[in-house]
Scaffold this motif. Structure first.
Motif, PDB file in Angstrom:
ATOM      1  N   ASP A  97     -27.629   7.602   4.911  1.00 27.74           N
ATOM      2  CA  ASP A  97     -26.443   7.884   5.675  1.00 27.74           C
ATOM      3  C   ASP A  97     -25.541   6.524   6.219  1.00 27.74           C
ATOM      4  O   ASP A  97     -25.100   7.048   7.324  1.00 27.74           O
ATOM      5  CB  ASP A  97     -26.274   8.647   6.476  1.00 27.74           C
ATOM      6  N   VAL A 112     -36.215  10.618   8.660  1.00 26.40           N
ATOM      7  CA  VAL A 112     -35.654  12.097   8.041  1.00 26.40           C
ATOM      8  C   VAL A 112     -36.429  12.054   7.058  1.00 26.40           C
ATOM      9  O   VAL A 112     -36.892  11.256   6.477  1.00 26.40           O
ATOM     10  CB  VAL A 112     -33.764  11.995   7.624  1.00 26.40           C
ATOM     11  N   LEU A 113     -36.374  13.373   6.910  1.00 23.38           N
ATOM     12  CA  LEU A 113     -36.563  13.423   5.046  1.00 23.38           C
ATOM     13  C   LEU A 113     -36.461  13.069   4.199  1.00 23.38           C
ATOM     14  O   LEU A 113     -34.737  14.324   4.344  1.00 23.38           O
ATOM     15  CB  LEU A 113     -38.246  15.101   5.090  1.00 23.38           C
TER      16      LEU A 113
ATOM     17  N   TYR B  10     -28.893  21.756   9.849  1.00 22.10           N
ATOM     18  CA  TYR B  10     -27.990  20.403   9.150  1.00 22.10           C
ATOM     19  C   TYR B  10     -27.447  20.502   8.298  1.00 22.10           C
ATOM     20  O   TYR B  10     -27.256  21.827   7.317  1.00 22.10           O
ATOM     21  CB  TYR B  10     -29.527  20.106   8.621  1.00 22.10           C
ATOM     22  N   LYS B  13     -24.030  14.328   5.298  1.00 23.19           N
ATOM     23  CA  LYS B  13     -22.799  14.261   5.767  1.00 23.19           C
ATOM     24  C   LYS B  13     -21.630  14.090   4.868  1.00 23.19           C
ATOM     25  O   LYS B  13     -20.079  13.379   5.157  1.00 23.19           O
ATOM     26  CB  LYS B  13     -23.049  12.604   6.085  1.00 23.19           C
ATOM     27  N   THR B  55     -35.370  21.355   5.475  1.00 24.62           N
ATOM     28  CA  THR B  55     -36.840  20.134   6.531  1.00 24.62           C
ATOM     29  C   THR B  55     -35.676  20.053   7.356  1.00 24.62           C
ATOM     30  O   THR B  55     -36.438  20.203   8.914  1.00 24.62           O
ATOM     31  CB  THR B  55     -37.794  19.379   5.735  1.00 24.62           C
ATOM     32  N   GLN B  56     -34.633  19.630   7.244  1.00 21.01           N
ATOM     33  CA  GLN B  56     -34.207  18.676   8.513  1.00 21.01           C
ATOM     34  C   GLN B  56     -33.734  20.001   9.620  1.00 21.01           C
ATOM     35  O   GLN B  56     -33.972  20.642  10.835  1.00 21.01           O
ATOM     36  CB  GLN B  56     -32.690  18.374   8.143  1.00 21.01           C
ATOM     37  N   ARG B 315     -28.291  19.865  19.491  1.00 19.67           N
ATOM     38  CA  ARG B 315     -27.949  19.798  18.081  1.00 19.67           C
ATOM     39  C   ARG B 315     -27.059  20.872  17.193  1.00 19.67           C
ATOM     40  O   ARG B 315     -27.581  21.279  16.365  1.00 19.67           O
ATOM     41  CB  ARG B 315     -28.991  19.331  16.710  1.00 19.67           C
TER      42      ARG B 315
END
Lengths: 135, 341
Positions: A97, A112-113, B10, B13, B55-56, B315
């Motif tokens: 990213d 991060v995963l 999540y 991007k 997961t995030q 977040r």
């Protein structure tokens, strides 16, 4: 090229790859990642215990990969960096990213995963830690 | 009754502008944007899939709820893009958040509503005293045929919710479901892209199920739509939830906070749950939220939720919506693995 990685070897390292689990010597206080079998400082006096590393750190050094190894060709150019975690332990990982041109030493990053590789179309998908610029 | 102890969102991007997709396929960009009410959609990076997105979101939920992940007794991940046909996404998520091994896990699939189905299962296990906490996740990297109508909307993203008995930020007062066999959208085994019934996806599918589930919940809980401050509907585009609200006589301002599809696209199993997260981010204690998901095939799950305290999520959804990098159609086809070689 289909290259199947040995399953037990990958499986044993899930705690390290999924949760950044390293260890810490209760005797001298130093943290290790990946986890060590004995403390290199204290030797037989060392008392190692599991420790989930902090998921944040800063870029200690980095390089931009433009000629990638097999399986990573589609990702070029990508960033490989040494990250100094809050514990002072250094970890080598891909930075994702991010535009490689934006990279700089000291940049704050967080873990991060992400998908690391795939063992061909039929094999296992390998997940693990990467880092992204801290949001 | 169950509480939402915490939630995490999540969204990848990368974004592609809808007008860029329309232009490649010779369609009128302005008309497509206007008809669907979409501006851009989230695209997963090469190293992202449903497991990494789930997961995030799960990690963000654990941080927000501030709980010991070892106390999570069940993880259900709803998706129609699980990376493996056989091998559970939920087990990897459980391992990555440190919830394993004393937990149950399963992956759900019910088009776009599998995440809310997981939420109902967590409620059942919590309310019957079988587990302390349950985690329900809706996450997808939605597939779409190049040049097809779904390509304008199919996006990536997800959200995770931690359900417990009490002391949460919001209470889930009740739930109601409406399910029928309706062939509006499907993907056969080993097919890369789903098929859909065109206009048939509207009236007999989305609208029938969303409206009936919403009305059913109101009847079951003896409430009126006026009791609710915010309404969240599944959002395959802006047009469908806006039209459903209009049919039910819901004022536009009550659906606005939970409508994020315009900027991120249809995140399938993540869509309703991300919409709810967006509402919870800024909700005031005492406010009431009505949520109705929709999954093709077809069914809807409706929930009546009462906010107990400010979420203070570090977040919020907005943070992910605003974090973006644009890609062009060529880059998008590479990232979405649409190129054959």
């Amino acid at each position: 090229m289909t290259h199947r990685k040995a399953l037990p070897g990958i499986w044993r390292r899930f705690p390290e790859r999924y949760r950044l689990e390293g260890n810490k010597c209760k005797n001298c206080g130093e943290h290790f990642f990946p986890p060590r079998i004995i403390c290199p400082n204290c030797r037989r006096d060392g008392k190692l215990e599991g420790h989930e590393m902090s998921k944040e750190g800063e870029i200690y050094s980095y390089t931009i990969i433009r000629s990638a190894p097999v399986g990573f060709e589609d990702q070029t150019p990508y960033v490989l960096a040494i990250i100094e975690l809050k514990e002072g332990t250094k970890v080598t990982a891909q930075i994702t990213d991010v535009d490689p041109e934006e990279m700089e030493i000291g940049m704050e990053v967080e873990e991060v995963l992400r998908k690391i590789s795939e063992d061909g179309k039929k094999g296992k998908i390998n997940y693990g830690y990467k880092f992204v610029p801290k949001s | 009754m169950s509480d939402i102890l915490g939630y995490g969102a999540y969204i990848p991007k990368n974004r592609i502008k809808i007008r860029k997709i329309a232009k490649v396929w010779g369609k009128n960009p302005e008309l497509i944007e206007q008809k669907l009410g979409l501006e851009e959609k989230a695209v997963p990076d090469q190293d992202e899939d449903t497991i990494t997105i789930a997961t995030q979101a799960a990690r963000n939920a654990v941080k927000h709820a501030d709980i010991n992940p070892q106390k999570i007794g069940a993880i259900y991940t709803g998706s129609e893009s699980h990376p493996y046909a056989v091998k559970p996404t939920s087990a990897t998520v459980g391992e990555a958040i440190g919830a394993t091994p004393e937990m149950t896990a399963a992956d759900y699939e019910f088009a776009c509503k599998a995440g809310t189905a997981g939420m109902q299962n967590c409620m059942a296990l919590v309310e019957s005293g079988k587990i302390d906490y349950g985690m329900a996740i809706g996450a997808d990297t939605a597939q779409s045929k190049p040049g097809g109508a779904l390509e304008y909307a199919a996006a990536a993203g997800g959200a995770a919710y931690i359900i417990g008995e009490k002391d949460g930020i919001a209470e889930i007062e009740d739930t109601y479901s409406f399910t029928t066999d309706t062939p509006d959208f499907w993907r056969r085994k080993e097919q890369p892209y789903p098929e859909h019934g065109g206009r048939f996806t509207g009236k007999p599918a989305y609208f029938r199920h969303v409206i009936n589930a919403t009305k059913g919940l109101l009847k079951k809980t003896n409430q009126e739509l006026e009791n609710f401050d915010h309404i969240v509907f599944h959002q395959p585009n802006t047009k469908f939830p806006t039209k459903a609200a209009k049919k039910l006589g819901i004022p536009k301002e009550k659906i606005e906070k939970g409508l994020i599809v315009r900027k991120v696209g249809n995140t399938y199993s993540g869509a309703t749950l991300l919409g709810l997260a967006s509402v919870l981010d800024d909700a005031e204690p005492g406010e009431k939220i009505l949520v109705t998901s929709f999954g093709s095939g077809a069914g809807s799950d409706s929930f009546s939720i009462k906010v107990k305290k400010h979420a203070n999520n570090p977040r919020p959804v907005k943070k992910f919506v605003e974090r973006k990098k644009y890609v062009n159609y060529g880059e998008y086809t590479k990232l979405a693995r649409k190129l054959k070689r």
